[in-house]
Design a protein around this motif. Structure first.
Motif, mmCIF file in Angstrom:
data_model
loop_
_atom_site.group_PDB
_atom_site.id
_atom_site.type_symbol
_atom_site.label_atom_id
_atom_site.label_comp_id
_atom_site.label_asym_id
_atom_site.label_seq_id
_atom_site.Cartn_x
_atom_site.Cartn_y
_atom_site.Cartn_z
ATOM 1 N N SER A 15 -24.952 15.392 1.929
ATOM 2 C CA SER A 15 -25.181 14.127 2.611
ATOM 3 C C SER A 15 -24.101 13.820 3.619
ATOM 4 O O SER A 15 -24.343 13.114 4.597
ATOM 5 C CB SER A 15 -25.274 12.994 1.577
ATOM 6 O OG SER A 15 -24.063 12.886 0.854
ATOM 7 N N ASN B 49 -29.206 16.023 -1.927
ATOM 8 C CA ASN B 49 -28.684 14.696 -2.197
ATOM 9 C C ASN B 49 -27.285 14.702 -2.789
ATOM 10 O O ASN B 49 -26.810 13.694 -3.301
ATOM 11 C CB ASN B 49 -29.618 13.894 -3.134
ATOM 12 C CG ASN B 49 -30.975 13.669 -2.498
ATOM 13 O OD1 ASN B 49 -31.079 13.549 -1.282
ATOM 14 N ND2 ASN B 49 -32.014 13.617 -3.318
ATOM 15 N N THR C 92 -36.718 22.123 9.053
ATOM 16 C CA THR C 92 -37.206 21.164 10.041
ATOM 17 C C THR C 92 -37.186 21.785 11.439
ATOM 18 O O THR C 92 -37.483 21.110 12.416
ATOM 19 C CB THR C 92 -36.329 19.899 10.041
ATOM 20 O OG1 THR C 92 -34.961 20.259 10.279
ATOM 21 C CG2 THR C 92 -36.437 19.151 8.716
ATOM 22 N N VAL D 267 -39.897 18.146 7.561
ATOM 23 C CA VAL D 267 -39.668 19.418 6.885
ATOM 24 C C VAL D 267 -40.988 20.146 6.699
ATOM 25 O O VAL D 267 -42.037 19.525 6.502
ATOM 26 C CB VAL D 267 -38.974 19.211 5.524
ATOM 27 C CG1 VAL D 267 -39.906 18.610 4.496
ATOM 28 C CG2 VAL D 267 -38.396 20.526 5.000
ATOM 29 N N HIS E 161 -30.697 19.926 12.022
ATOM 30 C CA HIS E 161 -31.845 20.399 11.251
ATOM 31 C C HIS E 161 -31.438 20.621 9.803
ATOM 32 O O HIS E 161 -30.249 20.774 9.487
ATOM 33 C CB HIS E 161 -32.393 21.696 11.835
ATOM 34 C CG HIS E 161 -33.170 21.495 13.104
ATOM 35 N ND1 HIS E 161 -34.410 20.902 13.114
ATOM 36 C CD2 HIS E 161 -32.876 21.804 14.396
ATOM 37 C CE1 HIS E 161 -34.862 20.860 14.362
ATOM 38 N NE2 HIS E 161 -33.947 21.390 15.159
ATOM 39 N N HIS E 162 -32.429 20.636 8.940
ATOM 40 C CA HIS E 162 -32.196 20.868 7.514
ATOM 41 C C HIS E 162 -32.989 22.095 7.071
ATOM 42 O O HIS E 162 -34.099 22.334 7.546
ATOM 43 C CB HIS E 162 -32.641 19.653 6.697
ATOM 44 C CG HIS E 162 -31.853 18.416 6.972
ATOM 45 N ND1 HIS E 162 -30.732 18.061 6.249
ATOM 46 C CD2 HIS E 162 -32.018 17.452 7.914
ATOM 47 C CE1 HIS E 162 -30.251 16.931 6.708
ATOM 48 N NE2 HIS E 162 -31.008 16.526 7.720
ATOM 49 N N GLU F 3 -23.303 16.375 8.933
ATOM 50 C CA GLU F 3 -24.235 15.972 9.980
ATOM 51 C C GLU F 3 -24.894 17.219 10.553
ATOM 52 O O GLU F 3 -24.238 18.080 11.118
ATOM 53 C CB GLU F 3 -23.487 15.218 11.081
ATOM 54 C CG GLU F 3 -22.962 13.850 10.659
ATOM 55 C CD GLU F 3 -24.095 12.879 10.373
ATOM 56 O OE1 GLU F 3 -23.915 12.013 9.496
ATOM 57 O OE2 GLU F 3 -25.144 13.006 11.019
ATOM 58 N N GLU G 126 -30.177 23.030 -0.809
ATOM 59 C CA GLU G 126 -30.060 22.930 0.642
ATOM 60 C C GLU G 126 -29.112 24.011 1.142
ATOM 61 O O GLU G 126 -28.032 24.225 0.574
ATOM 62 C CB GLU G 126 -29.560 21.555 1.064
ATOM 63 C CG GLU G 126 -29.526 21.407 2.595
ATOM 64 C CD GLU G 126 -29.433 19.973 3.066
ATOM 65 O OE1 GLU G 126 -29.223 19.078 2.218
ATOM 66 O OE2 GLU G 126 -29.579 19.746 4.276
ATOM 67 N N ASP H 237 -36.923 14.401 -2.615
ATOM 68 C CA ASP H 237 -37.135 13.649 -1.370
ATOM 69 C C ASP H 237 -36.639 14.485 -0.197
ATOM 70 O O ASP H 237 -35.437 14.602 0.028
ATOM 71 C CB ASP H 237 -36.383 12.312 -1.422
ATOM 72 C CG ASP H 237 -36.977 11.354 -2.439
ATOM 73 O OD1 ASP H 237 -38.208 11.398 -2.623
ATOM 74 O OD2 ASP H 237 -36.220 10.574 -3.041
ATOM 75 N N PHE H 238 -37.560 15.078 0.542
ATOM 76 C CA PHE H 238 -37.215 15.876 1.709
ATOM 77 C C PHE H 238 -37.176 14.990 2.953
ATOM 78 O O PHE H 238 -37.862 13.970 3.014
ATOM 79 C CB PHE H 238 -38.236 16.999 1.922
ATOM 80 C CG PHE H 238 -38.216 18.066 0.868
ATOM 81 C CD1 PHE H 238 -37.214 19.032 0.856
ATOM 82 C CD2 PHE H 238 -39.198 18.110 -0.114
ATOM 83 C CE1 PHE H 238 -37.202 20.028 -0.110
ATOM 84 C CE2 PHE H 238 -39.190 19.100 -1.086
ATOM 85 C CZ PHE H 238 -38.189 20.057 -1.082
ATOM 86 N N PRO H 239 -36.394 15.373 3.962
ATOM 87 C CA PRO H 239 -36.358 14.590 5.205
ATOM 88 C C PRO H 239 -37.662 14.706 5.982
ATOM 89 O O PRO H 239 -38.441 15.648 5.794
ATOM 90 C CB PRO H 239 -35.190 15.210 5.978
ATOM 91 C CG PRO H 239 -35.110 16.610 5.476
ATOM 92 C CD PRO H 239 -35.466 16.518 4.019
ATOM 93 N N LEU H 240 -37.885 13.767 6.864
ATOM 94 C CA LEU H 240 -39.078 13.759 7.692
ATOM 95 C C LEU H 240 -39.124 15.011 8.560
ATOM 96 O O LEU H 240 -38.125 15.424 9.126
ATOM 97 C CB LEU H 240 -39.081 12.511 8.588
ATOM 98 C CG LEU H 240 -40.336 12.279 9.435
ATOM 99 C CD1 LEU H 240 -41.532 11.995 8.537
ATOM 100 C CD2 LEU H 240 -40.099 11.128 10.407
#
Length: 208
Positions: A14, A9, A74, A56, A20-21, A17, A200, A51-54
């Motif tokens: 952020s 975050n 991800t 993961v 994948h993360h 782009e 990250e 808060d992880f991205p969808l």
């Protein structure tokens, strides 16, 4: 090799782009290496750390009582690569008793453990005794009083990952595991991270 990292975050993470993360985290003692509970019992999960991205996922697992380095991604292909035998994993293990050369030799050569009711001989691996206790953050759990006997620390590096393998290996050698901390996966290290910390990574595949 230097690795660009940014706290989750943060502006650096952020603004970039990525398709994948990827993350490295210090899994604390008492957390499950998953995001969805398997039962209705209340257990601490990785999603509580940040808060992880969808999408993961954890790459492999550390059991409830184990701590240390855990990678998340991800990207399913990266997960497959990290879990392969081409990528070794190093653990610092506190064992019950003053471990001797004979036990270390057994671990190095491979010991017989039980996997799903079947006997399994672990692959040869790197094992050595640490001269002193590693500088690790306290986990809020007292192992036991030192007056009940000596304890010692070893480093174990393996390329496989059977269920609770390290614990079963040290027990088979006569020195049960008291504390287990993963400190390295490939070229990615735990470093000075603290329990619950999430970082990250700009990439995983290029630094393994």
């Amino acid at each position: 090799m230097s690795v660009e990292v940014a706290p989750v975050n943060s502006p650096a993470s952020s603004s970039a782009e990525r398709s994948h993360h990827h993350y490295k985290i210090f899994k604390p003692h008492g957390y499950l290496s998953q995001f969805v509970p398997e039962t209705r019992k209340s257990k601490k999960l990785l999603g509580e750390l940040t808060d992880f991205p969808l999408g993961v996922m954890a790459i492999g697992r550390l059991d409830h009582d184990s701590e240390g380095l855990l990678l998340l991604t991800t990207d399913g292909m990266v997960s497959h690569q990290v879990r392969s035998k081409k990528v070794d994993k190093e653990y610092y293990v506190q064992v019950d008793g003053d471990i001797d050369d004979e036990a270390i030799s057994k671990l190095q050569q491979g010991v017989e453990i039980g996997i799903k009711g079947e006997k399994y001989l672990t692959l040869p691996c790197q094992v050595f005794k640490l001269d002193s206790a590693p500088q690790l953050p306290a986990n809020g759990r007292r192992v036991r009083d030192a007056r009940h006997g000596p304890m010692s620390w070893i480093s174990i590096t393996i390329s496989e990952g059977k269920n609770r393998q390290i614990r079963k290996m040290t027990a088979a050698a006569g020195f049960p595991t008291m504390r287990l901390v993963r400190v390295r996966i490939g070229n990615i290290t735990l470093g000075k991270m603290q329990p619950g910390e999430v970082i990250e990574l700009s990439d995983i595949s290029s630094i393994l």
